[in-house]
Design a protein around this motif. Sequence first.
Motif, PDB file in Angstrom:
ATOM      1  N   ASP A 168       0.807  -1.214   0.000  1.00 43.03           N
ATOM      2  CA  ASP A 168       0.000   0.000   0.000  1.00 43.03           C
ATOM      3  C   ASP A 168       0.843   1.267   0.000  1.00 43.03           C
ATOM      4  O   ASP A 168       0.310   2.378   0.101  1.00 43.03           O
ATOM      5  CB  ASP A 168      -0.929   0.023   1.211  1.00 43.03           C
ATOM      6  N   PHE A 169       2.159   1.146  -0.144  1.00 42.24           N
ATOM      7  CA  PHE A 169       3.036   2.308  -0.050  1.00 42.24           C
ATOM      8  C   PHE A 169       2.799   3.270  -1.206  1.00 42.24           C
ATOM      9  O   PHE A 169       2.637   2.849  -2.358  1.00 42.24           O
ATOM     10  CB  PHE A 169       4.505   1.872  -0.045  1.00 42.24           C
ATOM     11  N   ARG A 170       2.800   4.581  -0.894  1.00 39.09           N
ATOM     12  CA  ARG A 170       2.708   5.615  -1.908  1.00 39.09           C
ATOM     13  C   ARG A 170       3.914   6.549  -1.762  1.00 39.09           C
ATOM     14  O   ARG A 170       4.188   7.054  -0.671  1.00 39.09           O
ATOM     15  CB  ARG A 170       1.405   6.414  -1.774  1.00 39.09           C
ATOM     16  N   LEU A 171       4.592   6.760  -2.860  1.00 40.46           N
ATOM     17  CA  LEU A 171       5.815   7.558  -2.845  1.00 40.46           C
ATOM     18  C   LEU A 171       5.474   9.039  -2.986  1.00 40.46           C
ATOM     19  O   LEU A 171       4.755   9.438  -3.901  1.00 40.46           O
ATOM     20  CB  LEU A 171       6.735   7.117  -3.980  1.00 40.46           C
ATOM     21  N   ARG A 172       6.022   9.849  -2.088  1.00 44.15           N
ATOM     22  CA  ARG A 172       5.793  11.287  -2.118  1.00 44.15           C
ATOM     23  C   ARG A 172       7.100  11.984  -1.727  1.00 44.15           C
ATOM     24  O   ARG A 172       7.668  11.724  -0.671  1.00 44.15           O
ATOM     25  CB  ARG A 172       4.683  11.662  -1.120  1.00 44.15           C
ATOM     26  N   VAL A 222      18.098   7.479  -6.023  1.00 51.76           N
ATOM     27  CA  VAL A 222      17.179   8.622  -5.956  1.00 51.76           C
ATOM     28  C   VAL A 222      16.339   8.557  -4.681  1.00 51.76           C
ATOM     29  O   VAL A 222      16.110   9.573  -4.021  1.00 51.76           O
ATOM     30  CB  VAL A 222      16.287   8.671  -7.214  1.00 51.76           C
ATOM     31  N   LEU A 223      15.872   7.362  -4.316  1.00 57.81           N
ATOM     32  CA  LEU A 223      15.060   7.215  -3.106  1.00 57.81           C
ATOM     33  C   LEU A 223      15.828   7.631  -1.857  1.00 57.81           C
ATOM     34  O   LEU A 223      15.236   8.144  -0.896  1.00 57.81           O
ATOM     35  CB  LEU A 223      14.589   5.767  -2.967  1.00 57.81           C
ATOM     36  N   HIS A 224      17.126   7.414  -1.852  1.00 60.73           N
ATOM     37  CA  HIS A 224      17.927   7.774  -0.680  1.00 60.73           C
ATOM     38  C   HIS A 224      18.487   9.188  -0.762  1.00 60.73           C
ATOM     39  O   HIS A 224      18.991   9.711   0.241  1.00 60.73           O
ATOM     40  CB  HIS A 224      19.072   6.781  -0.500  1.00 60.73           C
ATOM     41  N   ALA A 225      18.414   9.819  -1.931  1.00 65.85           N
ATOM     42  CA  ALA A 225      19.047  11.129  -2.104  1.00 65.85           C
ATOM     43  C   ALA A 225      18.143  12.292  -1.724  1.00 65.85           C
ATOM     44  O   ALA A 225      18.646  13.338  -1.302  1.00 65.85           O
ATOM     45  CB  ALA A 225      19.512  11.298  -3.551  1.00 65.85           C
ATOM     46  N   PHE A 226      16.819  12.138  -1.881  1.00 66.57           N
ATOM     47  CA  PHE A 226      15.907  13.254  -1.657  1.00 66.57           C
ATOM     48  C   PHE A 226      14.914  12.923  -0.545  1.00 66.57           C
ATOM     49  O   PHE A 226      14.480  11.769  -0.426  1.00 66.57           O
ATOM     50  CB  PHE A 226      15.146  13.585  -2.939  1.00 66.57           C
ATOM     51  N   PRO A 227      14.514  13.898   0.253  1.00 60.66           N
ATOM     52  CA  PRO A 227      13.514  13.643   1.300  1.00 60.66           C
ATOM     53  C   PRO A 227      12.209  13.131   0.694  1.00 60.66           C
ATOM     54  O   PRO A 227      11.673  13.717  -0.253  1.00 60.66           O
ATOM     55  CB  PRO A 227      13.318  15.027   1.933  1.00 60.66           C
ATOM     56  N   ASN A 228      11.691  12.038   1.242  1.00 60.48           N
ATOM     57  CA  ASN A 228      10.479  11.446   0.680  1.00 60.48           C
ATOM     58  C   ASN A 228       9.865  10.472   1.683  1.00 60.48           C
ATOM     59  O   ASN A 228      10.448  10.159   2.721  1.00 60.48           O
ATOM     60  CB  ASN A 228      10.791  10.743  -0.653  1.00 60.48           C
ATOM     61  N   SER A 229       8.684   9.981   1.328  1.00 60.06           N
ATOM     62  CA  SER A 229       7.953   9.090   2.227  1.00 60.06           C
ATOM     63  C   SER A 229       8.640   7.741   2.393  1.00 60.06           C
ATOM     64  O   SER A 229       8.435   7.060   3.402  1.00 60.06           O
ATOM     65  CB  SER A 229       6.522   8.894   1.715  1.00 60.06           C
ATOM     66  N   PHE A 230       9.464   7.329   1.445  1.00 58.82           N
ATOM     67  CA  PHE A 230      10.219   6.083   1.597  1.00 58.82           C
ATOM     68  C   PHE A 230      11.212   6.200   2.746  1.00 58.82           C
ATOM     69  O   PHE A 230      11.310   5.296   3.601  1.00 58.82           O
ATOM     70  CB  PHE A 230      10.950   5.759   0.297  1.00 58.82           C
TER      71      PHE A 230
END
Length: 350
Positions: A168-172, A222-230
């Motif tokens: 159910d994860f949503r990336l933001r 990219v997921l680790h480089a920018f602030p996000n819900s992940f």
Amino acid sequence: MHRLAPDAQFSIPSDVPSAHVSHRACRADETAHQRPAVRKLRFVSHDPSEGVEVLERVYAARVQVSPDTPFSMHQALGAVERLSLERVRLSGAPAAALIDAPGTLRVARVLGGRLAFTDATSTAAGLSPFLFPVRSYTCRWDELDLLTLSLDLAAVEAHAAGLLDAEDFRLRFTAAEPVSPAMARYLAGSVAALGQHQLGNEQAMASPLVRAETFRALATAVLHAFPNSFLERSAVPEPERAAPAGVRRAVSYMEEHAAEDIGLGEIARAARMSPRGLQAAFRRELSTTPLAHLRTLRLEAVRAELLTTDPGAGATVAEIAARWGFSHPGRFAAAYRERFGENPATTLRG
């Protein structure tokens, strides 16, 4: 004037070569022949109408260029499924663009000039990458040299959901600047390697496994480089537990499926553990990580092939390495030497 050339060697050089092939003929040629693993584009023009057409095609944009002023454009692109790398150099006429690419996650670096956004922010040349908005936006420029990495947003979100074991994860994304200078450098280096080594290596990129690993590595960066819900969800502590049986299931799964497109999410599901729990268990039980163990298994598979292959039959180290997901010859050779104490070419020669 110069047009598109789909077969030019892809890189991101300081001077983009030109070719005399129209983009209309280019599309017909791709349907008449088997499409290459890496789709390439080269375009150089001083005609604003032609330049606008290519910009709109590459960036999903509506572009306005000031009329009756000088115009110069150099465009290069290399793409495989789920990702592309673009560089454009624009000079002369002031221009603006409305970009509407909601399914694209785009990371950029301004290499020269300045890019201004409608919210009054602007980005000048520098080493740090930044994230374009994941929504419609407008921007302006006079002189610009821009390098962009474009990723399929749905595929990145699915990759993140697999890493979290959360369907159910949503990336933001919550900010456009990197979380740290170190992560900015790491991401910039990953993008540079894509242009300098990977997209130009046709033999390696012909391997579906290499293409999948290339996308997975860039999406993770990219997921680790920018602030996000992940990152927010990854920060939630998970109870530690002993899981030798899960580690054994993971190892068995990797041994059976090492030649296939598998990542941490698939390995964790086979182990019946969360990805984070599996990584902790691997560090505790084997002093390594699941993906490092998978890489070792693939190195051993390459060595087994090299030992049993007749070099006189025309097989090469690069061809065999690519079959097992190794796209960068130098890094592969270094990892092989570290593991087995000799060069892969020596193993092949027997």
